[in-house]
Design a protein around this motif. Sequence first.
Motif, PDB file in Angstrom:
ATOM      1  N   TRP A  21       7.155   1.959   4.320  1.00 47.17           N
ATOM      2  CA  TRP A  21       8.130   1.116   3.133  1.00 47.17           C
ATOM      3  C   TRP A  21       8.635   1.798   1.926  1.00 47.17           C
ATOM      4  CZ3 TRP A  21       9.316  -2.052   6.592  1.00 47.17           C
ATOM      5  CH2 TRP A  21       8.419  -2.802   7.624  1.00 47.17           C
ATOM      6  N   GLN A  22       7.947   2.751   1.608  1.00 43.53           N
ATOM      7  CA  GLN A  22       8.742   3.440   0.465  1.00 43.53           C
ATOM      8  C   GLN A  22       9.877   4.261   0.575  1.00 43.53           C
ATOM      9  OE1 GLN A  22       6.133   4.479   2.143  1.00 43.53           O
ATOM     10  NE2 GLN A  22       6.010   6.453   2.404  1.00 43.53           N
ATOM     11  N   VAL A  23      10.334   4.369   1.874  1.00 40.04           N
ATOM     12  CA  VAL A  23      11.687   4.981   2.413  1.00 40.04           C
ATOM     13  C   VAL A  23      12.726   3.789   2.913  1.00 40.04           C
ATOM     14  CG1 VAL A  23      12.689   6.718   4.010  1.00 40.04           C
ATOM     15  CG2 VAL A  23      10.188   6.962   3.227  1.00 40.04           C
ATOM     16  N   PRO A  24      13.609   4.323   2.087  1.00 39.71           N
ATOM     17  CA  PRO A  24      15.012   3.226   2.550  1.00 39.71           C
ATOM     18  C   PRO A  24      15.126   3.208   4.260  1.00 39.71           C
ATOM     19  CG  PRO A  24      15.654   4.623   0.638  1.00 39.71           C
ATOM     20  CD  PRO A  24      14.455   5.154   1.251  1.00 39.71           C
ATOM     21  N   LEU A  25      15.334   2.200   4.580  1.00 36.94           N
ATOM     22  CA  LEU A  25      15.488   2.003   6.263  1.00 36.94           C
ATOM     23  C   LEU A  25      16.427   2.776   7.018  1.00 36.94           C
ATOM     24  CD1 LEU A  25      14.295   0.314   8.457  1.00 36.94           C
ATOM     25  CD2 LEU A  25      16.005  -1.317   7.825  1.00 36.94           C
ATOM     26  N   VAL A  88       7.453 -10.919   6.262  1.00 35.67           N
ATOM     27  CA  VAL A  88       8.478 -10.323   5.286  1.00 35.67           C
ATOM     28  C   VAL A  88       7.768  -9.546   4.372  1.00 35.67           C
ATOM     29  CG1 VAL A  88       9.952 -11.122   3.348  1.00 35.67           C
ATOM     30  CG2 VAL A  88       9.745 -12.564   5.342  1.00 35.67           C
ATOM     31  N   VAL A  89       8.415  -8.224   4.236  1.00 32.67           N
ATOM     32  CA  VAL A  89       7.873  -7.175   3.241  1.00 32.67           C
ATOM     33  C   VAL A  89       8.741  -7.228   1.905  1.00 32.67           C
ATOM     34  CG1 VAL A  89       7.105  -4.859   3.091  1.00 32.67           C
ATOM     35  CG2 VAL A  89       7.234  -5.816   5.405  1.00 32.67           C
ATOM     36  N   THR A  90       7.802  -7.579   0.805  1.00 37.05           N
ATOM     37  CA  THR A  90       8.476  -7.585  -0.392  1.00 37.05           C
ATOM     38  C   THR A  90       7.918  -6.762  -1.499  1.00 37.05           C
ATOM     39  OG1 THR A  90       7.105  -9.301  -1.127  1.00 37.05           O
ATOM     40  CG2 THR A  90       9.226  -9.894  -0.154  1.00 37.05           C
ATOM     41  N   GLY A  91       8.446  -6.423  -2.456  1.00 29.00           N
ATOM     42  CA  GLY A  91       8.028  -5.426  -3.492  1.00 29.00           C
ATOM     43  C   GLY A  91       7.903  -3.979  -3.069  1.00 29.00           C
ATOM     44  N   ARG A  92       8.956  -3.855  -2.290  1.00 26.23           N
ATOM     45  CA  ARG A  92       9.139  -2.120  -1.953  1.00 26.23           C
ATOM     46  C   ARG A  92       9.687  -1.349  -3.275  1.00 26.23           C
ATOM     47  NH1 ARG A  92      13.017  -1.966   2.398  1.00 26.23           N
ATOM     48  NH2 ARG A  92      12.258   0.368   2.911  1.00 26.23           N
ATOM     49  N   THR A  93       9.037  -0.317  -3.121  1.00 23.38           N
ATOM     50  CA  THR A  93       9.448   0.815  -4.175  1.00 23.38           C
ATOM     51  C   THR A  93       9.723   2.049  -3.634  1.00 23.38           C
ATOM     52  OG1 THR A  93       7.463   1.200  -5.074  1.00 23.38           O
ATOM     53  CG2 THR A  93       8.708  -0.414  -6.033  1.00 23.38           C
ATOM     54  N   ASP A  94      10.634   3.166  -3.747  1.00 24.97           N
ATOM     55  CA  ASP A  94      10.571   4.362  -3.621  1.00 24.97           C
ATOM     56  C   ASP A  94       9.727   5.355  -4.111  1.00 24.97           C
ATOM     57  OD1 ASP A  94      11.731   4.896  -5.793  1.00 24.97           O
ATOM     58  OD2 ASP A  94      13.990   5.314  -4.860  1.00 24.97           O
ATOM     59  N   PRO A  99      13.376  -0.053  -7.285  1.00 21.85           N
ATOM     60  CA  PRO A  99      12.902  -0.932  -6.344  1.00 21.85           C
ATOM     61  C   PRO A  99      13.944  -0.582  -5.019  1.00 21.85           C
ATOM     62  CG  PRO A  99      14.266  -1.659  -8.024  1.00 21.85           C
ATOM     63  CD  PRO A  99      13.661  -0.347  -8.624  1.00 21.85           C
ATOM     64  N   LEU A 100      13.302  -1.410  -3.784  1.00 23.72           N
ATOM     65  CA  LEU A 100      13.994  -1.124  -2.386  1.00 23.72           C
ATOM     66  C   LEU A 100      14.308  -2.783  -2.251  1.00 23.72           C
ATOM     67  CD1 LEU A 100      12.429   1.706  -0.728  1.00 23.72           C
ATOM     68  CD2 LEU A 100      14.518   1.697  -1.800  1.00 23.72           C
ATOM     69  N   GLU A 101      14.982  -2.930  -1.274  1.00 24.49           N
ATOM     70  CA  GLU A 101      15.301  -4.272  -0.803  1.00 24.49           C
ATOM     71  C   GLU A 101      14.103  -4.759   0.063  1.00 24.49           C
ATOM     72  OE1 GLU A 101      19.778  -5.853  -0.689  1.00 24.49           O
ATOM     73  OE2 GLU A 101      19.244  -4.431   1.123  1.00 24.49           O
ATOM     74  N   SER A 102      13.980  -5.832   0.101  1.00 28.38           N
ATOM     75  CA  SER A 102      12.929  -6.475   1.000  1.00 28.38           C
ATOM     76  C   SER A 102      13.449  -6.277   2.470  1.00 28.38           C
ATOM     77  CB  SER A 102      12.845  -7.818   0.578  1.00 28.38           C
ATOM     78  OG  SER A 102      12.389  -8.064  -0.581  1.00 28.38           O
ATOM     79  N   VAL A 103      12.429  -6.872   3.407  1.00 29.38           N
ATOM     80  CA  VAL A 103      12.746  -6.442   4.619  1.00 29.38           C
ATOM     81  C   VAL A 103      12.135  -7.527   5.455  1.00 29.38           C
ATOM     82  CG1 VAL A 103      11.410  -5.119   6.535  1.00 29.38           C
ATOM     83  CG2 VAL A 103      12.670  -3.916   4.731  1.00 29.38           C
ATOM     84  N   LEU A 104      12.855  -8.047   6.683  1.00 27.31           N
ATOM     85  CA  LEU A 104      12.612  -9.065   7.522  1.00 27.31           C
ATOM     86  C   LEU A 104      12.159  -8.411   8.838  1.00 27.31           C
ATOM     87  CD1 LEU A 104      12.373 -12.112   8.639  1.00 27.31           C
ATOM     88  CD2 LEU A 104      14.689 -11.742   9.237  1.00 27.31           C
ATOM     89  N   VAL A 105      11.004  -8.675   9.271  1.00 30.43           N
ATOM     90  CA  VAL A 105      10.443  -8.133  10.357  1.00 30.43           C
ATOM     91  C   VAL A 105      10.421  -9.344  11.600  1.00 30.43           C
ATOM     92  CG1 VAL A 105       8.624  -6.857  11.647  1.00 30.43           C
ATOM     93  CG2 VAL A 105       9.192  -6.196   9.155  1.00 30.43           C
ATOM     94  N   THR A 106      11.068  -8.992  12.683  1.00 26.42           N
ATOM     95  CA  THR A 106      10.984  -9.764  14.183  1.00 26.42           C
ATOM     96  C   THR A 106      10.555  -9.060  15.173  1.00 26.42           C
ATOM     97  OG1 THR A 106      13.364  -9.587  14.375  1.00 26.42           O
ATOM     98  CG2 THR A 106      12.711 -11.375  12.986  1.00 26.42           C
TER      99      THR A 106
END
Length: 407
Positions: A21-25, A88-94, A99-106
């Motif tokens: 999660w510390q890496v941009p998607l 939902v993954v929030t609080g991501r940082t590189d 800060p990095l954008e949050s992520v929705l996981v389906t």
Amino acid sequence: MALQISATNPEHPALLLELPWQVPLEEWPEDLLVPLPRGISRHIVRYARAGDEVIAVKELAQRPALREYELLRDLDRLGIPAVDPLAVVTGRTDAAGDPLESVLVTRHLGGSQPYRSMFETTMRPATMHRLMDALAVLLVRLHLAGFAWGDCSLSNTLFRRDAGAYAAYLVDAETGELHQRLSDGQRDYDLDLARVNISGELLDLEASGALHPSVDPIEFGAEICARYRSLWEELTRTSVYPAGKYHYIERRIRRLNDLGFDVAEMQIGQTGDGASVTFVPKVVDAGHHQRQLLRLTGLDAEENQARRLLNDLESWMATQDDLADGARPEVLAHRWVRDVFRPTVRAVPPELRGAMDPAEIYHELLEHRWYLSERAQRDMDWDTVVEDYITTILPKARETLQPTTAD
């Protein structure tokens, strides 16, 4: 803010924590990704493996990520065909702490493909029409549930063969809104957006040479609107039938079945000049009718037989006075078996039934009653139906089954 994973299942956070999660998607390593077709998206979307699951991961701002997550959970509770929200993954940082954008996981819908990728295969027009029918059905179901999509497109819809049928699934609910009920204006607006988006993507495919040359993108966009409106009218209109014309109700049920819907509930109210009828539609899984008939009546039948018997049971139950007084469906179903099903089947002499089981006999009698009622334009009583069935139908059936001998 520390990394936080909000998940629907307590097992998922542990699996998801293993992902970078510390890496941009867009920079995730290839060995984590699963090469699956994707539609066009305004956000970065990747398919990845988490344990034994294939997941779809979408980067977007925290507020819309949380909102879409909750909307997808609402659709799941309503039984609407849509992708399953996992987390939902929030609080991501590189690595530098930025800060990095949050992520929705389906969860990836197994065996599915985005509608856009299906149209890129230059499929035959007849198949494309069936795909559009399935998409129209999805829109109707969403609107019946009070959900305005706001962004229906070929890229935001998944296609999957479902028990031999074509089924469409919502994959992107970011712009959606859930209401108690949609107004005609809200539905028309949502439908017009779908028409524009679908025609636009088809024009794009046409320009790239991927669309079948016989397909007109504008006409296809208009077709989904026409298909939607015919479905909506059939499912939601209130009909008033005169006394003695209850076979009209069966005609209505047959039309719904032909359109791909099953009737989960009927509401029949007596009016001054007849019966007012509304239906609650439902698309069910394979084997649903067998299981429901067995649970309610103890009758074991094939799926198509069970559907017809349940339709007759529903129609009969709706005419019983104690239904409105809260009588349990199981009690009414037992009465139907005792007072309707068994006496009707027993009226056919055993020596004339051949190898047909009771469910098949009753199914055939229902078909014959429908035919006679339509021809006479009035409801036919069971005695007349059984007598005519024995006289006109069974002899032909025996002739068909009679083995032939060589000269």
